[in-house]
Design a protein around this motif. Structure first.
Motif, mmCIF file in Angstrom:
data_model
loop_
_atom_site.group_PDB
_atom_site.id
_atom_site.type_symbol
_atom_site.label_atom_id
_atom_site.label_comp_id
_atom_site.label_asym_id
_atom_site.label_seq_id
_atom_site.Cartn_x
_atom_site.Cartn_y
_atom_site.Cartn_z
ATOM 1 N N LEU A 83 0.593 -0.921 0.142
ATOM 2 C CA LEU A 83 -0.146 -0.394 0.417
ATOM 3 C C LEU A 83 0.992 0.922 0.449
ATOM 4 C CD1 LEU A 83 -2.164 1.611 0.145
ATOM 5 C CD2 LEU A 83 -2.403 0.470 2.751
ATOM 6 N N VAL A 84 2.187 0.896 0.589
ATOM 7 C CA VAL A 84 2.634 2.418 1.052
ATOM 8 C C VAL A 84 3.544 2.563 0.015
ATOM 9 C CG1 VAL A 84 4.495 3.448 2.613
ATOM 10 C CG2 VAL A 84 2.767 2.536 3.983
ATOM 11 N N LEU A 85 4.230 1.900 -0.224
ATOM 12 C CA LEU A 85 5.275 1.416 -1.648
ATOM 13 C C LEU A 85 4.745 1.508 -3.167
ATOM 14 C CD1 LEU A 85 7.816 -0.794 -1.271
ATOM 15 C CD2 LEU A 85 7.908 1.472 -1.186
ATOM 16 N N GLY A 86 3.884 0.844 -3.510
ATOM 17 C CA GLY A 86 2.155 1.361 -4.138
ATOM 18 C C GLY A 86 1.567 2.762 -4.496
ATOM 19 N N GLY A 87 1.266 3.503 -3.049
ATOM 20 C CA GLY A 87 1.143 4.324 -3.084
ATOM 21 C C GLY A 87 1.362 5.782 -3.535
ATOM 22 N N LEU A 88 2.558 5.637 -3.584
ATOM 23 C CA LEU A 88 4.251 6.486 -3.894
ATOM 24 C C LEU A 88 3.808 7.086 -5.809
ATOM 25 C CD1 LEU A 88 6.995 5.409 -2.087
ATOM 26 C CD2 LEU A 88 5.511 7.776 -2.026
ATOM 27 N N ARG A 89 3.322 5.672 -6.055
ATOM 28 C CA ARG A 89 3.035 5.933 -7.883
ATOM 29 C C ARG A 89 1.544 5.949 -7.996
ATOM 30 N NH1 ARG A 89 3.302 7.637 -12.302
ATOM 31 N NH2 ARG A 89 3.928 6.201 -14.555
ATOM 32 N N HIS A 90 0.988 5.557 -7.691
ATOM 33 C CA HIS A 90 -0.625 5.645 -7.610
ATOM 34 C C HIS A 90 -1.544 5.839 -6.453
ATOM 35 C CE1 HIS A 90 0.370 3.612 -12.163
ATOM 36 N NE2 HIS A 90 1.404 3.204 -11.138
ATOM 37 N N PRO A 91 -1.367 6.719 -5.930
ATOM 38 C CA PRO A 91 -2.292 7.043 -4.579
ATOM 39 C C PRO A 91 -3.658 6.361 -4.897
ATOM 40 C CG PRO A 91 -1.528 9.565 -5.653
ATOM 41 C CD PRO A 91 -1.002 8.122 -6.737
ATOM 42 N N CYS A 92 -4.213 6.940 -5.630
ATOM 43 C CA CYS A 92 -5.736 6.995 -5.527
ATOM 44 C C CYS A 92 -6.264 5.762 -5.418
ATOM 45 C CB CYS A 92 -6.487 7.901 -6.197
ATOM 46 S SG CYS A 92 -6.552 9.159 -6.384
ATOM 47 N N ILE A 93 -5.236 4.606 -6.346
ATOM 48 C CA ILE A 93 -5.834 3.993 -6.961
ATOM 49 C C ILE A 93 -5.358 2.664 -5.804
ATOM 50 C CG2 ILE A 93 -5.286 1.145 -8.583
ATOM 51 C CD1 ILE A 93 -4.534 3.740 -10.703
ATOM 52 N N ALA A 94 -4.478 2.568 -4.713
ATOM 53 C CA ALA A 94 -3.941 2.050 -4.092
ATOM 54 C C ALA A 94 -4.768 2.151 -3.022
ATOM 55 C CB ALA A 94 -2.043 2.606 -4.039
ATOM 56 N N ALA A 95 -5.237 3.943 -3.020
ATOM 57 C CA ALA A 95 -6.074 3.493 -1.381
ATOM 58 C C ALA A 95 -6.901 3.153 -1.932
ATOM 59 C CB ALA A 95 -5.966 5.368 -1.043
ATOM 60 N N VAL A 96 -7.864 3.795 -2.819
ATOM 61 C CA VAL A 96 -9.159 2.746 -2.989
ATOM 62 C C VAL A 96 -8.920 0.694 -2.342
ATOM 63 C CG1 VAL A 96 -10.989 1.332 -4.879
ATOM 64 C CG2 VAL A 96 -10.034 4.182 -4.777
ATOM 65 N N LEU A 97 -8.325 0.338 -3.321
ATOM 66 C CA LEU A 97 -7.395 -1.424 -3.858
ATOM 67 C C LEU A 97 -7.190 -1.521 -1.685
ATOM 68 C CD1 LEU A 97 -5.312 -1.809 -6.218
ATOM 69 C CD2 LEU A 97 -6.991 -2.301 -6.220
ATOM 70 N N GLY A 98 -6.561 -0.357 -1.227
ATOM 71 C CA GLY A 98 -6.414 -0.728 0.441
ATOM 72 C C GLY A 98 -8.001 -0.716 1.160
ATOM 73 N N LEU A 99 -8.643 0.307 0.692
ATOM 74 C CA LEU A 99 -9.812 0.682 1.462
ATOM 75 C C LEU A 99 -10.855 -0.863 1.388
ATOM 76 C CD1 LEU A 99 -12.275 2.033 3.422
ATOM 77 C CD2 LEU A 99 -12.875 2.909 0.994
ATOM 78 N N LEU A 100 -10.536 -1.344 0.113
ATOM 79 C CA LEU A 100 -11.286 -2.448 -0.131
ATOM 80 C C LEU A 100 -11.255 -3.891 0.330
ATOM 81 C CD1 LEU A 100 -13.644 -4.726 -2.244
ATOM 82 C CD2 LEU A 100 -11.338 -4.499 -3.784
ATOM 83 N N TYR A 101 -9.725 -4.334 0.314
ATOM 84 C CA TYR A 101 -9.096 -5.225 1.490
ATOM 85 C C TYR A 101 -9.423 -5.011 2.999
ATOM 86 C CZ TYR A 101 -4.857 -7.755 3.420
ATOM 87 O OH TYR A 101 -4.080 -8.521 4.057
ATOM 88 N N THR A 102 -9.286 -3.414 3.240
ATOM 89 C CA THR A 102 -9.664 -3.402 4.688
ATOM 90 C C THR A 102 -11.173 -3.849 4.619
ATOM 91 O OG1 THR A 102 -8.120 -1.539 4.424
ATOM 92 C CG2 THR A 102 -10.263 -1.899 6.675
ATOM 93 N N VAL A 103 -11.605 -3.674 4.097
ATOM 94 C CA VAL A 103 -13.007 -4.019 3.895
ATOM 95 C C VAL A 103 -13.110 -5.652 4.409
ATOM 96 C CG1 VAL A 103 -15.867 -3.500 3.342
ATOM 97 C CG2 VAL A 103 -14.369 -1.483 3.522
ATOM 98 N N SER A 104 -12.549 -5.899 3.171
ATOM 99 C CA SER A 104 -12.444 -7.612 3.053
ATOM 100 C C SER A 104 -12.128 -8.141 4.425
ATOM 101 C CB SER A 104 -11.759 -7.608 1.476
ATOM 102 O OG SER A 104 -10.332 -7.683 1.957
ATOM 103 N N ARG A 105 -11.191 -7.577 4.871
ATOM 104 C CA ARG A 105 -10.346 -8.027 6.200
ATOM 105 C C ARG A 105 -11.412 -8.215 7.049
ATOM 106 N NH1 ARG A 105 -6.588 -11.602 6.052
ATOM 107 N NH2 ARG A 105 -6.223 -12.322 4.872
ATOM 108 N N TYR A 106 -12.271 -7.074 7.318
ATOM 109 C CA TYR A 106 -13.541 -7.131 8.843
ATOM 110 C C TYR A 106 -14.511 -8.344 7.896
ATOM 111 C CZ TYR A 106 -17.755 -6.070 10.982
ATOM 112 O OH TYR A 106 -18.486 -5.968 11.236
ATOM 113 N N PHE A 107 -14.734 -8.330 6.971
ATOM 114 C CA PHE A 107 -16.022 -9.861 7.110
ATOM 115 C C PHE A 107 -15.017 -10.723 6.694
ATOM 116 C CE2 PHE A 107 -18.166 -5.980 4.794
ATOM 117 C CZ PHE A 107 -19.825 -6.208 5.429
ATOM 118 N N TYR A 108 -14.070 -10.891 6.655
ATOM 119 C CA TYR A 108 -12.814 -12.241 6.618
ATOM 120 C C TYR A 108 -13.025 -12.866 8.422
ATOM 121 C CZ TYR A 108 -8.806 -15.307 6.338
ATOM 122 O OH TYR A 108 -8.100 -16.537 7.091
#
Length: 149
Positions: A83-108
């Motif tokens: 998230l931190v490294l990928g976000g340096l090049r693609h901050p919005c995409i990485a943040a959305v993917l990180g949010l998706l990951y976080t929400v999925s981890r809650y349901f996991y």
């Protein structure tokens, strides 16, 4: 580097990445609290990591709660790095993917905590897709560093 601060060198949208890191940290606190409550409810005291089914009739349910949190902890370093490294090049995409990951981890975690490990994957499986996307963002960042001239 002159008078520029590190913050000025980061992409403007990188703040979203930082906020996702904080959000995941709050999720981790929530899961830790759930494990603490499960320890009291199912009488599994420290330093015991997992309950023994021969000693505790609720061992499977407790172990699923504990394992759900433990798995999220095991994956957290990879998630944060990508998230931190990928976000340096693609901050919005990485943040959305990180949010998706976080929400999925809650349901996991919630699915795992039912005592039926199969339920962890109903929504939790999408976290792996988000992680793969973050890996692609990180590869893109690495390639960009190598080819810039």
């Amino acid at each position: 580097m002159g008078s520029s601060s590190v913050v000025e060198l980061l992409p403007q949208d990188y703040g979203y990445v930082v906020l996702v890191v904080v959000l995941y940290s709050f999720l981790n606190f929530f899961m830790a609290a759930q494990v603490g409550m499960a320890r009291k409810k199912y009488k599994v005291f420290y330093p015991t990591m997992y309950a023994s089914e021969s000693d505790n009739k609720d061992a499977k349910v407790f172990n699923c709660v504990q394992r759900g949190h433990q798995n999220c902890l095991e994956m957290m370093p990879l998630f944060f790095v990508f998230l931190v490294l990928g976000g340096l090049r693609h901050p919005c995409i990485a943040a959305v993917l990180g949010l998706l990951y976080t929400v999925s981890r809650y349901f996991y975690f919630k699915g795992y905590s039912t005592g039926n490990p199969e339920k962890r994957l109903s929504v939790g499986k999408y976290g792996f897709l988000a992680l793969m996307g973050l890996i692609v963002c990180t590869i893109s960042f690495g390639v960009t560093l190598l080819v810039r001239g």
